[in-house]
Each structure stands twice: as C-alpha cells, then as structure tokens.
Design a protein around this motif. Structure first.
Motif, PDB file in Angstrom:
ATOM      1  N   LEU A  31       0.816  -1.216   0.000  1.00 34.07           N
ATOM      2  CA  LEU A  31       0.000   0.000   0.000  1.00 34.07           C
ATOM      3  C   LEU A  31       0.850   1.267   0.000  1.00 34.07           C
ATOM      4  CD1 LEU A  31      -2.812  -0.928   2.546  1.00 34.07           C
ATOM      5  CD2 LEU A  31      -2.494  -1.659   0.183  1.00 34.07           C
ATOM      6  N   VAL A  32       2.141   1.134   0.298  1.00 36.51           N
ATOM      7  CA  VAL A  32       3.033   2.303   0.275  1.00 36.51           C
ATOM      8  C   VAL A  32       3.479   2.512  -1.170  1.00 36.51           C
ATOM      9  CG1 VAL A  32       5.134   3.362   1.166  1.00 36.51           C
ATOM     10  CG2 VAL A  32       3.804   1.821   2.617  1.00 36.51           C
ATOM     11  N   THR A  33       2.867   3.482  -1.817  1.00 35.72           N
ATOM     12  CA  THR A  33       3.129   3.698  -3.243  1.00 35.72           C
ATOM     13  C   THR A  33       4.198   4.744  -3.506  1.00 35.72           C
ATOM     14  OG1 THR A  33       1.130   5.066  -3.185  1.00 35.72           O
ATOM     15  CG2 THR A  33       0.928   2.886  -4.139  1.00 35.72           C
ATOM     16  N   SER A  34       4.475   5.619  -2.539  1.00 41.47           N
ATOM     17  CA  SER A  34       5.535   6.621  -2.697  1.00 41.47           C
ATOM     18  C   SER A  34       6.090   6.992  -1.325  1.00 41.47           C
ATOM     19  CB  SER A  34       5.021   7.891  -3.382  1.00 41.47           C
ATOM     20  OG  SER A  34       4.672   7.655  -4.727  1.00 41.47           O
ATOM     21  N   THR A  35       7.397   7.286  -1.309  1.00 42.77           N
ATOM     22  CA  THR A  35       8.060   7.741  -0.084  1.00 42.77           C
ATOM     23  C   THR A  35       8.896   8.972  -0.419  1.00 42.77           C
ATOM     24  OG1 THR A  35       8.203   5.444   0.677  1.00 42.77           O
ATOM     25  CG2 THR A  35       9.554   7.056   1.831  1.00 42.77           C
ATOM     26  N   PHE A  36       8.801   9.997   0.430  1.00 41.51           N
ATOM     27  CA  PHE A  36       9.515  11.243   0.212  1.00 41.51           C
ATOM     28  C   PHE A  36      10.309  11.623   1.449  1.00 41.51           C
ATOM     29  CE2 PHE A  36       6.203  11.474  -2.931  1.00 41.51           C
ATOM     30  CZ  PHE A  36       6.717  12.256  -3.970  1.00 41.51           C
ATOM     31  N   LYS A  37      11.384  12.372   1.227  1.00 40.61           N
ATOM     32  CA  LYS A  37      12.101  12.980   2.335  1.00 40.61           C
ATOM     33  C   LYS A  37      11.288  14.161   2.858  1.00 40.61           C
ATOM     34  CE  LYS A  37      16.699  11.791   0.558  1.00 40.61           C
ATOM     35  NZ  LYS A  37      17.990  12.346   0.067  1.00 40.61           N
ATOM     36  N   LEU A  38      11.528  14.522   4.106  1.00 42.55           N
ATOM     37  CA  LEU A  38      10.832  15.658   4.701  1.00 42.55           C
ATOM     38  C   LEU A  38      11.058  16.937   3.891  1.00 42.55           C
ATOM     39  CD1 LEU A  38       9.196  16.750   7.149  1.00 42.55           C
ATOM     40  CD2 LEU A  38      11.390  17.200   8.259  1.00 42.55           C
ATOM     41  N   SER A  39      12.252  17.082   3.353  1.00 48.14           N
ATOM     42  CA  SER A  39      12.557  18.285   2.575  1.00 48.14           C
ATOM     43  C   SER A  39      11.705  18.394   1.320  1.00 48.14           C
ATOM     44  CB  SER A  39      14.046  18.296   2.197  1.00 48.14           C
ATOM     45  OG  SER A  39      14.390  17.120   1.476  1.00 48.14           O
ATOM     46  N   ASP A  40      11.125  17.280   0.882  1.00 53.11           N
ATOM     47  CA  ASP A  40      10.247  17.272  -0.289  1.00 53.11           C
ATOM     48  C   ASP A  40       8.783  17.160   0.122  1.00 53.11           C
ATOM     49  OD1 ASP A  40      12.320  17.441  -2.202  1.00 53.11           O
ATOM     50  OD2 ASP A  40      12.702  15.286  -2.015  1.00 53.11           O
ATOM     51  N   GLY A  41       8.447  17.710   1.287  1.00 50.66           N
ATOM     52  CA  GLY A  41       7.102  17.573   1.826  1.00 50.66           C
ATOM     53  C   GLY A  41       6.014  18.147   0.940  1.00 50.66           C
ATOM     54  N   VAL A  42       6.287  19.263   0.268  1.00 57.11           N
ATOM     55  CA  VAL A  42       5.285  19.846  -0.626  1.00 57.11           C
ATOM     56  C   VAL A  42       5.014  18.901  -1.788  1.00 57.11           C
ATOM     57  CG1 VAL A  42       4.724  21.789  -2.124  1.00 57.11           C
ATOM     58  CG2 VAL A  42       5.926  22.192   0.040  1.00 57.11           C
ATOM     59  N   LYS A  43       6.067  18.338  -2.359  1.00 58.82           N
ATOM     60  CA  LYS A  43       5.907  17.371  -3.449  1.00 58.82           C
ATOM     61  C   LYS A  43       5.147  16.141  -2.966  1.00 58.82           C
ATOM     62  CE  LYS A  43      10.130  18.659  -5.972  1.00 58.82           C
ATOM     63  NZ  LYS A  43      11.454  18.169  -6.444  1.00 58.82           N
ATOM     64  N   ALA A  44       5.395  15.740  -1.718  1.00 58.25           N
ATOM     65  CA  ALA A  44       4.706  14.567  -1.164  1.00 58.25           C
ATOM     66  C   ALA A  44       3.200  14.797  -1.133  1.00 58.25           C
ATOM     67  CB  ALA A  44       5.230  14.272   0.239  1.00 58.25           C
ATOM     68  N   PHE A  45       2.773  15.973  -0.689  1.00 59.39           N
ATOM     69  CA  PHE A  45       1.336  16.278  -0.655  1.00 59.39           C
ATOM     70  C   PHE A  45       0.761  16.310  -2.066  1.00 59.39           C
ATOM     71  CE2 PHE A  45       1.450  17.119   3.797  1.00 59.39           C
ATOM     72  CZ  PHE A  45       0.118  17.056   4.209  1.00 59.39           C
ATOM     73  N   GLU A  46       1.455  16.928  -2.994  1.00 55.65           N
ATOM     74  CA  GLU A  46       0.971  16.988  -4.374  1.00 55.65           C
ATOM     75  C   GLU A  46       0.848  15.574  -4.957  1.00 55.65           C
ATOM     76  OE1 GLU A  46       3.910  19.488  -6.101  1.00 55.65           O
ATOM     77  OE2 GLU A  46       2.962  21.363  -5.429  1.00 55.65           O
ATOM     78  N   LYS A  47       1.823  14.738  -4.658  1.00 59.90           N
ATOM     79  CA  LYS A  47       1.809  13.353  -5.154  1.00 59.90           C
ATOM     80  C   LYS A  47       0.637  12.575  -4.573  1.00 59.90           C
ATOM     81  CE  LYS A  47       3.865   9.885  -7.345  1.00 59.90           C
ATOM     82  NZ  LYS A  47       4.028   9.855  -8.827  1.00 59.90           N
ATOM     83  N   SER A  48       0.279  12.845  -3.327  1.00 59.79           N
ATOM     84  CA  SER A  48      -0.767  12.067  -2.651  1.00 59.79           C
ATOM     85  C   SER A  48      -2.127  12.204  -3.321  1.00 59.79           C
ATOM     86  CB  SER A  48      -0.868  12.480  -1.178  1.00 59.79           C
ATOM     87  OG  SER A  48      -1.445  13.769  -1.036  1.00 59.79           O
ATOM     88  N   PHE A  49      -2.314  13.239  -4.127  1.00 64.15           N
ATOM     89  CA  PHE A  49      -3.596  13.454  -4.805  1.00 64.15           C
ATOM     90  C   PHE A  49      -3.668  12.757  -6.165  1.00 64.15           C
ATOM     91  CE2 PHE A  49      -3.568  16.952  -1.762  1.00 64.15           C
ATOM     92  CZ  PHE A  49      -4.865  16.900  -1.286  1.00 64.15           C
ATOM     93  N   GLU A  50      -2.578  12.157  -6.620  1.00 70.36           N
ATOM     94  CA  GLU A  50      -2.617  11.451  -7.897  1.00 70.36           C
ATOM     95  C   GLU A  50      -3.429  10.169  -7.774  1.00 70.36           C
ATOM     96  OE1 GLU A  50       1.263  10.891  -9.527  1.00 70.36           O
ATOM     97  OE2 GLU A  50       1.765  13.041  -9.469  1.00 70.36           O
ATOM     98  N   ARG A  51      -4.124   9.803  -8.812  1.00 74.95           N
ATOM     99  CA  ARG A  51      -5.085   8.697  -8.757  1.00 74.95           C
ATOM    100  C   ARG A  51      -4.441   7.358  -8.424  1.00 74.95           C
ATOM    101  NH1 ARG A  51      -8.561   7.596 -13.587  1.00 74.95           N
ATOM    102  NH2 ARG A  51      -9.743   6.379 -12.052  1.00 74.95           N
ATOM    103  N   GLY A  52      -3.196   7.180  -8.795  1.00 74.87           N
ATOM    104  CA  GLY A  52      -2.551   5.903  -8.560  1.00 74.87           C
ATOM    105  C   GLY A  52      -1.959   5.734  -7.177  1.00 74.87           C
ATOM    106  N   GLU A  53      -1.994   6.787  -6.376  1.00 75.27           N
ATOM    107  CA  GLU A  53      -1.390   6.733  -5.063  1.00 75.27           C
ATOM    108  C   GLU A  53      -2.344   6.175  -4.011  1.00 75.27           C
ATOM    109  OE1 GLU A  53       1.823   7.407  -4.280  1.00 75.27           O
ATOM    110  OE2 GLU A  53       2.096   7.664  -6.442  1.00 75.27           O
ATOM    111  N   ILE A  54      -1.809   5.304  -3.160  1.00 72.93           N
ATOM    112  CA  ILE A  54      -2.576   4.786  -2.040  1.00 72.93           C
ATOM    113  C   ILE A  54      -2.056   5.416  -0.746  1.00 72.93           C
ATOM    114  CG2 ILE A  54      -3.231   2.720  -0.722  1.00 72.93           C
ATOM    115  CD1 ILE A  54      -3.077   1.179  -3.383  1.00 72.93           C
TER     116      ILE A  54
END
Length: 328
Positions: free
Chosen positions: A299-322
């Motif tokens: 279920l972990v579809t993406s992992t980001f560093k804290l420094s990329d937190g903004v990108k992590a939030f943007e990625k979380s809205f993509e349809r393929g992300e769980i």
C-alpha cells in the motif's frame, strides 16, 4: 528542527521551527516515518479546517523515544503513538471512551503532529513496534481505525460485504474482512490505477458489476449485508444506500470534511444503520501486522524525504497513489 507547516488551505511549506521541548509528563519522539492521511489531504484542500493554524500535520507516526524526562527507561524505544491526548478524569475517559474526551488534544489535528523531525506525546499513548518496519509502524493508526469499525459493527462469516473505495482504508478493510468472510468485494472504476494492487487482496468490480452481483448472489437480490464507505467522496453515501440490503449496515469511514446530502427517506424505509468510527485499538493492529495477517507494504506507493514535503502532498492526490509516507 525542520517541519512541514500548513498555514492555510493550499499553502504548505517546509520550514525551520523551534524544537519541541517535553514538559509536565510529555516525551519527545524522533520521527522516522509518517503517513499522509485522508484527513491531512482534506486540511490541505480546505474542505476540513483544522482547529489550529498554522499546523504541523501528521498523525500516522513511527519513531524512537528520544527524550523522556523522569521516564528515562523509555528512551530508545521504537514506538508509535496514539493521537488523542485525553484528560483521564472526565465522564468519557472513565467510561472507556478516551478518544471522545471533550478536553482532548489531537496530535496532528489540534496540536502539532509528526511531519517534522520531532513530535511530542504522552507516555501512556506509546506502543512498542520493535518487530515491525518503520513503514508498518506508521500504519498502526489507520489499521486500528479499521479494527474499531469491525468492533463497533461486527461482520458475520455469512455476510456479503462491499467496499467502496480502494485507498488505504478500503484496502486495509478488504484484508481484515477477508479474514472473517470470503464474500467480500471492492468496488472501483474500471480505469482505476489502484486496481492492480487491490486485486492482490480481493475481487474488484465496477458499480455496474456490483449491481449484477446483488441480483444473482444476495438474498432476493436486495443488496449487501454490509457496505464500507471509504471513498472520500461526498456522493458515496447515496451509492452505499443503493447497494445495502434492508436492515443492513453502512460503515462510514470517510473524513473529507465536507457537508453531505443523501437520500434520508431511503435510509429510513430500508431501516439501514449508518455507523461512523475512527480511532481504534493499537495493540490489535500491531498484532495483525506482527502475525503477517495484514500486509501493508504494497500500500506504500511513494516515499519522500521531509525536505520534499510539498511534493509529497501533491503526489498524494494522484489517482494511482494509495499511501504516501515521509521519512524525516
């Protein structure tokens, strides 16, 4: 320390903030992994306004106890933490409902959370995750919420169950319910990129196929005994009402923060129970992962560093992300 700070809807940044200092029975955890939850996403979108802004979000936390004044024996423990800091003295606390304590603070919601290098919590909220991975440790909170759903509204082995939504809660529900009954299906769009992961755990069908399933495989063609609504959509409750049988159960699991309208008369006529649930028993969730009865790693579809937190939030809205997780 570095932290992800939500200032207002759609305005989030990674910043240097003051290190949290534990006082008066609090302890400090060095965060190793934290998940982005549907509630966090609702905060970001602005459909659910947290009681505190600016806010460091994040309540799916795993880390190491770094500082525990007067409780040094806890230091070095690999832990997760419950999120409701209750008073322990009120009527709800004394009647076994501490998550409904009216004086509680909630980590990552009303007080700063785990999307940072450090987070504060209370020692009675800690649970050891020594034999789990960091990614599993950060799944204890959402899995416990699914366990709570089944404790509040149990499923029988003979029940036919439909799960609306194949995100984190939907797929945790699918795995857990499958341990009780083989008659469980998930409902998703045919073009959903999450289907390939969902199909590892449960049969997946479209809404139209689910309606055919009802006609052929439920008593008198009247609907599923139990429907889990975990879509995050404001329209899904009406779909659940259409799919559930008379006197069936709808387990409501979406926390999108928006107002919902639905066919109230149909609910009354069908005598349907709609049951909400949220925070649950951490030790039972830990045991399920420890025994390998629940597998969260796919279920972990993406992992980001804290420094990329903004990108992590943007990625979380993509349809393929769980589940998107962050590693401070």
């Amino acid at each position: 320390m570095r932290a992800i700070v939500l200032h207002e809807p759609k305005r989030i940044s990674v910043e240097d903030v003051e290190d949290p200092t534990p006082k008066d029975g609090w302890i400090r955890i060095k965060v190793k992994r934290v998940g982005i939850c549907g509630t966090d996403k609702a905060f970001y979108k602005g459909t659910y306004v947290p009681p505190k802004l600016p806010l460091i979000p994040g309540h799916e936390i795993a880390g190491i106890v770094e500082e525990a004044p007067g409780m040094e024996h806890l230091e070095g423990m690999k832990v997760t933490t419950e999120i409701n800091v209750n008073c322990g003295e009120c009527w709800y606390c004394k009647h076994g409902m501490p998550t409904h304590c009216p004086y509680r603070e909630t980590i990552g919601i009303s007080i700063d959370g785990g999307m940072a290098e450090y987070v504060l919590t209370k020692p009675h909220l800690l649970h050891s995750v020594e034999d789990l991975s960091w990614e599993e440790g950060a799944f204890v909170e959402p899995l416990a919420a699914v366990v709570e759903m089944l404790e509040m509204s149990p499923i029988k082995p003979s029940d036919r169950v439909a799960i609306l939504g194949i995100g984190t809660i939907g797929l945790l529900s699918a795995q857990l319910i499958r341990l009780i009954t083989p008659n469980v299906v998930a409902i998703a769009r045919e073009d959903s990129p999450k289907r390939r992961i969902a199909e590892k755990f449960v049969d997946v069908m479209t809404l139209e196929e689910a309606k055919e399933y009802i006609k052929k495989r439920t008593p008198e063609g009247q609907g599923f005994d139990y429907v889990v609504e975990a879509t995050g959509s404001t329209k899904a409750l009406d779909i659940a009402l259409d799919l559930v049988r008379p006197r069936g159960i709808i387990a409501a699991k979406s926390t999108h923060g928006s107002q919902v309208s639905f066919n109230y008369t149909l609910m009354v006529v069908k005598e349907v129970k709609i049951i909400g649930s949220r925070c649950g028993p951490f030790e039972k969730a830990i045991d399920l992962m420890r025994s390998k009865m629940i597998d969260v790693k796919p279920l972990v579809t993406s992992t980001f560093k804290l420094s990329d937190g903004v990108k992590a939030f943007e990625k979380s809205f993509e349809r393929g992300e769980i589940k998107v997780q962050i590693t401070p």
